[in-house]
Design a protein around this motif. Structure first.
Motif, PDB file in Angstrom:
ATOM      1  N   LEU A 239      53.652 -94.731 -13.943  1.00  0.00           N
ATOM      2  CA  LEU A 239      53.113 -95.980 -13.397  1.00  0.00           C
ATOM      3  C   LEU A 239      54.124 -96.720 -12.534  1.00  0.00           C
ATOM      4  CD1 LEU A 239      51.180 -97.332 -16.522  1.00  0.00           C
ATOM      5  CD2 LEU A 239      50.279 -96.016 -14.598  1.00  0.00           C
ATOM      6  N   ASP A 240      55.402 -96.298 -12.590  1.00  0.00           N
ATOM      7  CA  ASP A 240      56.421 -96.972 -11.788  1.00  0.00           C
ATOM      8  C   ASP A 240      57.248 -96.004 -10.945  1.00  0.00           C
ATOM      9  OD1 ASP A 240      57.868 -95.699 -13.716  1.00  0.00           O
ATOM     10  OD2 ASP A 240      58.778 -97.507 -14.580  1.00  0.00           O
ATOM     11  N   GLY A 241      56.907 -94.714 -10.977  1.00  0.00           N
ATOM     12  CA  GLY A 241      57.625 -93.728 -10.195  1.00  0.00           C
ATOM     13  C   GLY A 241      58.881 -93.204 -10.847  1.00  0.00           C
ATOM     14  N   LEU A 242      59.296 -93.768 -11.969  1.00  0.00           N
ATOM     15  CA  LEU A 242      60.534 -93.348 -12.616  1.00  0.00           C
ATOM     16  C   LEU A 242      60.308 -92.917 -14.058  1.00  0.00           C
ATOM     17  CD1 LEU A 242      63.594 -92.989 -12.437  1.00  0.00           C
ATOM     18  CD2 LEU A 242      63.845 -95.400 -13.117  1.00  0.00           C
ATOM     19  N   ASN A 243      59.637 -93.743 -14.837  1.00  0.00           N
ATOM     20  CA  ASN A 243      59.426 -93.460 -16.257  1.00  0.00           C
ATOM     21  C   ASN A 243      58.113 -92.691 -16.441  1.00  0.00           C
ATOM     22  OD1 ASN A 243      61.669 -95.118 -17.705  1.00  0.00           O
ATOM     23  ND2 ASN A 243      60.799 -96.554 -16.216  1.00  0.00           N
ATOM     24  N   ALA A 244      58.217 -91.526 -17.070  1.00  0.00           N
ATOM     25  CA  ALA A 244      57.055 -90.677 -17.286  1.00  0.00           C
ATOM     26  C   ALA A 244      56.315 -91.078 -18.560  1.00  0.00           C
ATOM     27  CB  ALA A 244      57.485 -89.216 -17.379  1.00  0.00           C
ATOM     28  N   LEU A 245      55.005 -90.894 -18.550  1.00  0.00           N
ATOM     29  CA  LEU A 245      54.178 -91.138 -19.730  1.00  0.00           C
ATOM     30  C   LEU A 245      53.913 -89.808 -20.435  1.00  0.00           C
ATOM     31  CD1 LEU A 245      51.564 -93.674 -18.299  1.00  0.00           C
ATOM     32  CD2 LEU A 245      53.669 -94.157 -19.544  1.00  0.00           C
ATOM     33  N   SER A 246      54.217 -89.765 -21.727  1.00  0.00           N
ATOM     34  CA  SER A 246      54.039 -88.545 -22.495  1.00  0.00           C
ATOM     35  C   SER A 246      52.566 -88.323 -22.828  1.00  0.00           C
ATOM     36  CB  SER A 246      54.848 -88.621 -23.793  1.00  0.00           C
ATOM     37  OG  SER A 246      54.478 -87.580 -24.674  1.00  0.00           O
ATOM     38  N   PRO A 247      51.981 -87.184 -22.448  1.00  0.00           N
ATOM     39  CA  PRO A 247      50.586 -86.915 -22.797  1.00  0.00           C
ATOM     40  C   PRO A 247      50.347 -86.893 -24.301  1.00  0.00           C
ATOM     41  CG  PRO A 247      51.332 -85.413 -21.088  1.00  0.00           C
ATOM     42  CD  PRO A 247      52.541 -86.143 -21.588  1.00  0.00           C
ATOM     43  N   VAL A 248      51.326 -86.392 -25.071  1.00  0.00           N
ATOM     44  CA  VAL A 248      51.146 -86.313 -26.523  1.00  0.00           C
ATOM     45  C   VAL A 248      51.121 -87.703 -27.141  1.00  0.00           C
ATOM     46  CG1 VAL A 248      52.206 -85.524 -28.669  1.00  0.00           C
ATOM     47  CG2 VAL A 248      52.140 -84.008 -26.686  1.00  0.00           C
ATOM     48  N   GLN A 249      52.014 -88.581 -26.708  1.00  0.00           N
ATOM     49  CA  GLN A 249      52.044 -89.929 -27.267  1.00  0.00           C
ATOM     50  C   GLN A 249      50.857 -90.762 -26.785  1.00  0.00           C
ATOM     51  OE1 GLN A 249      55.821 -91.816 -26.611  1.00  0.00           O
ATOM     52  NE2 GLN A 249      56.952 -90.348 -27.858  1.00  0.00           N
ATOM     53  N   MET A 250      50.504 -90.647 -25.506  1.00  0.00           N
ATOM     54  CA  MET A 250      49.374 -91.409 -24.988  1.00  0.00           C
ATOM     55  C   MET A 250      48.047 -90.904 -25.561  1.00  0.00           C
ATOM     56  SD  MET A 250      50.838 -93.685 -23.189  1.00  0.00           S
ATOM     57  CE  MET A 250      49.397 -94.425 -22.442  1.00  0.00           C
ATOM     58  N   GLY A 251      47.982 -89.612 -25.876  1.00  0.00           N
ATOM     59  CA  GLY A 251      46.753 -89.044 -26.432  1.00  0.00           C
ATOM     60  C   GLY A 251      46.806 -88.880 -27.933  1.00  0.00           C
ATOM     61  N   ALA A 252      47.609 -89.726 -28.616  1.00  0.00           N
ATOM     62  CA  ALA A 252      47.783 -89.584 -30.062  1.00  0.00           C
ATOM     63  C   ALA A 252      46.459 -89.713 -30.809  1.00  0.00           C
ATOM     64  CB  ALA A 252      48.791 -90.615 -30.572  1.00  0.00           C
ATOM     65  N   ASN A 253      45.573 -90.573 -30.347  1.00  0.00           N
ATOM     66  CA  ASN A 253      44.285 -90.725 -31.027  1.00  0.00           C
ATOM     67  C   ASN A 253      43.442 -89.461 -30.903  1.00  0.00           C
ATOM     68  OD1 ASN A 253      44.673 -93.363 -31.992  1.00  0.00           O
ATOM     69  ND2 ASN A 253      44.064 -94.255 -30.040  1.00  0.00           N
ATOM     70  N   VAL A 254      43.464 -88.854 -29.715  1.00  0.00           N
ATOM     71  CA  VAL A 254      42.692 -87.634 -29.500  1.00  0.00           C
ATOM     72  C   VAL A 254      43.245 -86.489 -30.349  1.00  0.00           C
ATOM     73  CG1 VAL A 254      42.046 -85.893 -27.788  1.00  0.00           C
ATOM     74  CG2 VAL A 254      42.026 -88.318 -27.174  1.00  0.00           C
ATOM     75  N   PHE A 255      44.553 -86.277 -30.266  1.00  0.00           N
ATOM     76  CA  PHE A 255      45.157 -85.176 -31.016  1.00  0.00           C
ATOM     77  C   PHE A 255      45.161 -85.461 -32.518  1.00  0.00           C
ATOM     78  CE2 PHE A 255      47.451 -85.010 -26.834  1.00  0.00           C
ATOM     79  CZ  PHE A 255      46.774 -83.895 -26.360  1.00  0.00           C
ATOM     80  N   GLY A 256      45.385 -86.727 -32.899  1.00  0.00           N
ATOM     81  CA  GLY A 256      45.356 -87.085 -34.313  1.00  0.00           C
ATOM     82  C   GLY A 256      43.988 -86.867 -34.924  1.00  0.00           C
ATOM     83  N   GLY A 257      42.935 -87.205 -34.164  1.00  0.00           N
ATOM     84  CA  GLY A 257      41.580 -86.976 -34.660  1.00  0.00           C
ATOM     85  C   GLY A 257      41.294 -85.496 -34.844  1.00  0.00           C
ATOM     86  N   ALA A 258      41.785 -84.676 -33.912  1.00  0.00           N
ATOM     87  CA  ALA A 258      41.577 -83.231 -34.035  1.00  0.00           C
ATOM     88  C   ALA A 258      42.345 -82.669 -35.222  1.00  0.00           C
ATOM     89  CB  ALA A 258      41.999 -82.541 -32.738  1.00  0.00           C
ATOM     90  N   ILE A 259      43.565 -83.162 -35.439  1.00  0.00           N
ATOM     91  CA  ILE A 259      44.350 -82.697 -36.590  1.00  0.00           C
ATOM     92  C   ILE A 259      43.653 -83.076 -37.894  1.00  0.00           C
ATOM     93  CG2 ILE A 259      46.522 -83.013 -37.830  1.00  0.00           C
ATOM     94  CD1 ILE A 259      47.882 -83.392 -35.111  1.00  0.00           C
ATOM     95  N   ALA A 260      43.143 -84.315 -37.969  1.00  0.00           N
ATOM     96  CA  ALA A 260      42.438 -84.764 -39.171  1.00  0.00           C
ATOM     97  C   ALA A 260      41.186 -83.932 -39.411  1.00  0.00           C
ATOM     98  CB  ALA A 260      42.096 -86.246 -39.051  1.00  0.00           C
ATOM     99  N   ALA A 261      40.458 -83.603 -38.335  1.00  0.00           N
ATOM    100  CA  ALA A 261      39.249 -82.783 -38.493  1.00  0.00           C
ATOM    101  C   ALA A 261      39.593 -81.375 -38.963  1.00  0.00           C
ATOM    102  CB  ALA A 261      38.494 -82.724 -37.162  1.00  0.00           C
ATOM    103  N   ASP A 262      40.678 -80.818 -38.441  1.00  0.00           N
ATOM    104  CA  ASP A 262      41.105 -79.496 -38.902  1.00  0.00           C
ATOM    105  C   ASP A 262      41.498 -79.522 -40.375  1.00  0.00           C
ATOM    106  OD1 ASP A 262      40.629 -78.416 -36.481  1.00  0.00           O
ATOM    107  OD2 ASP A 262      42.722 -78.040 -35.934  1.00  0.00           O
ATOM    108  N   ARG A 263      42.151 -80.605 -40.781  1.00  0.00           N
ATOM    109  CA  ARG A 263      42.569 -80.723 -42.179  1.00  0.00           C
ATOM    110  C   ARG A 263      41.335 -80.839 -43.092  1.00  0.00           C
ATOM    111  NH1 ARG A 263      47.456 -81.728 -43.585  1.00  0.00           N
ATOM    112  NH2 ARG A 263      47.967 -82.690 -41.576  1.00  0.00           N
TER     113      ARG A 263
END
Length: 435
Positions: free
Chosen positions: A188-212
């Motif tokens: 968003l500022d040209g320097l600091n990158a946004l982590s897909p894993v951290q930004m998508g924690a709800n998506v990946f966390g929901g999938a992990i919970a469903a697998d469990r």
């Protein structure tokens, strides 16, 4: 009451393993933000620990990352030099060997680009240290672990300073801006990158919970809990005896023996009624949406066609909207950080997306036919792309559909047409003389 030390559950072990990856032997402190972010994982609604390690344990995330990384890493990346209106392959340039053949002593080009793209997909940024010789020329490109990089620090003179917790040297070192090739996947500022894993924690966390939850459901062969009903009030010791008996029969098999008018009723649960299967299917689509990958390309074909032009159009969409944006970002980053300033207007690097046709002989033949019939490729150009020796002569001449004459002969009189016109003129003159 004596308390026994219990082993941490599997998900805790997984979180620890994911957090420690790349940090063994590196001094840590409260200011090591990258480490603590990996340790605790991204915050999400389910409470699951979402790290790069736990995300890759999701089959859909693994498939999406591998699909993009493997596809881009196996495409030819060529270096070109422009001279006027002509662009030629620059095999003599120092970048051709580094980008096309062997970036460093430990990796082939395919492995290097696979790691590079995977870093973009998982950490949201790729970091490559440039190795130089005494004259300043590039000799190698070494990929750095994104988890060991610390946030950039801007100095008073405006230059960016990078700090790297080197897992090999076991110490932190500073990398000058000129020696680091840095590409953020999304920023968003040209320097600091946004982590897909951290930004998508709800998506990946929901999938992990469903697998469990799915694993817990199918763990005992879909056997759910049951009720033991009694016609009298039991004493605590009697309750314990019945629980032990039911558990023994459940674990070892056999018949359950109950007394005093007791009855057993098993609680049945249909996973489809509980929307468990639908939830897992939706999670596949969510993760594919996060990585901009068509679900059918990771084996989820429930709502898509696999026949006719449907699959062809989806493949074109994958190349256009998934692969090409990444290719353009990498190409422009190479021009910005790897090409020397005096050469930036004449030297460029490009992925050959037509390399995707390599496994499709019919499409490749059709492509060559169109290119030769429209005067874009010569037949020798096509032979070179098929690793065949050039024929020379007319095979190295551009032709077009109009009787396949050389392109520089277009507009000249055709000998056959000239003879026909001459005959018509002679007949006309003979007729006039006779009159």
């Amino acid at each position: 009451m004596n308390q026994t030390k219990q082993k941490p559950p599997g998900r805790v072990k997984s979180a620890i393993a994911g957090a420690l990856a790349g940090w063994i032997g590196v001094p840590l402190g409260l200011e090591s933000g990258a480490f603590w972010a990996a340790w605790f994982g991204g915050r999400n609604f389910t409470g699951e620990s979402v790290t790069v390690n736990s995300t890759l344990q999701l089959s859909t995330a693994w498939a999406c990352v591998r699909l993009l990384a493997d596809t881009l890493s196996t495409l030819p990346l060529n270096v070109y030099r422009e001279s006027g209106d002509t662009k030629t392959l620059a095999k003599d340039h120092e970048l051709y060997r580094l980008l096309h053949t062997r970036p460093n002593a430990d990796m082939t080009a395919a492995v290097f680009w696979q790691v590079y793209v995977a870093c973009l997909m998982l950490w949201g940024a790729a970091y490559v240290e440039k190795r130089r010789n005494v004259t300043g020329g590039l000799t190698a490109l070494d990929i750095l672990q994104p988890a060991c990089m610390k946030p950039p620090r801007v100095r008073e003179d405006g230059r960016v300073e990078w700090r790297y917790a080197d897992p090999v040297l076991k110490r932190e070192r500073v990398i000058p801006e000129d020696d680091l090739w840095y590409l953020p996947a999304f920023t968003l500022d040209g320097l600091n990158a946004l982590s897909p894993v951290q930004m998508g924690a709800n998506v990946f966390g929901g999938a992990i919970a469903a697998d469990r939850a799915s694993a817990a459901t199918f763990k005992d062969g879909m056997k759910s809990a049951g009720l033991v009903t009694m016609d009298a009030v039991l004493k605590p010791g009697q309750r314990d005896d019945i629980r032990k008996h039911v558990k023994t029969v459940s674990d070892e098999g056999g018949y359950m023996v109950l007394e005093k008018g007791a009855g057993f009723q098993q609680l049945k649960m249909n996973p489809q009624d509980a929307e468990l299967l639908a939830t897992r299917g939706f999670n596949v689509e969510e993760i594919c949406r996060w990585y901009r990958v068509p679900p059918w390309m990771v084996g989820h074909t429930e709502k898509s066609t696999s026949w006719g032009t449907g699959i062809e159009q989806q493949m074109i969409g994958f190349v256009t909207f998934s692969l090409r944006p990444w290719a353009v970002r990498i190409e422009q980053s190479i021009s910005k950080d790897l090409v020397r300033v005096p050469e930036r207007d004449v030297v460029s690097a490009e992925f050959a997306l037509e390399g995707l046709l390599r496994g499709d002989s019919a499409s490749r033949a059709g492509f060559y036919s169109q290119m030769t019939q429209n005067g874009i490729y010569t037949r020798d150009d096509c032979r070179k792309k098929e690793n065949m020796p050039p024929m020379g002569g007319n095979a190295d001449v551009l032709t077009v559909q109009s009787n396949l004459v050389p392109i520089d002969k277009l507009g000249e009189n055709n000998p056959a047409t000239t003879a026909k016109d001459a005959l018509a003129a002679w007949l006309t003159s003979e007729s006039s003389d006779a009159t």
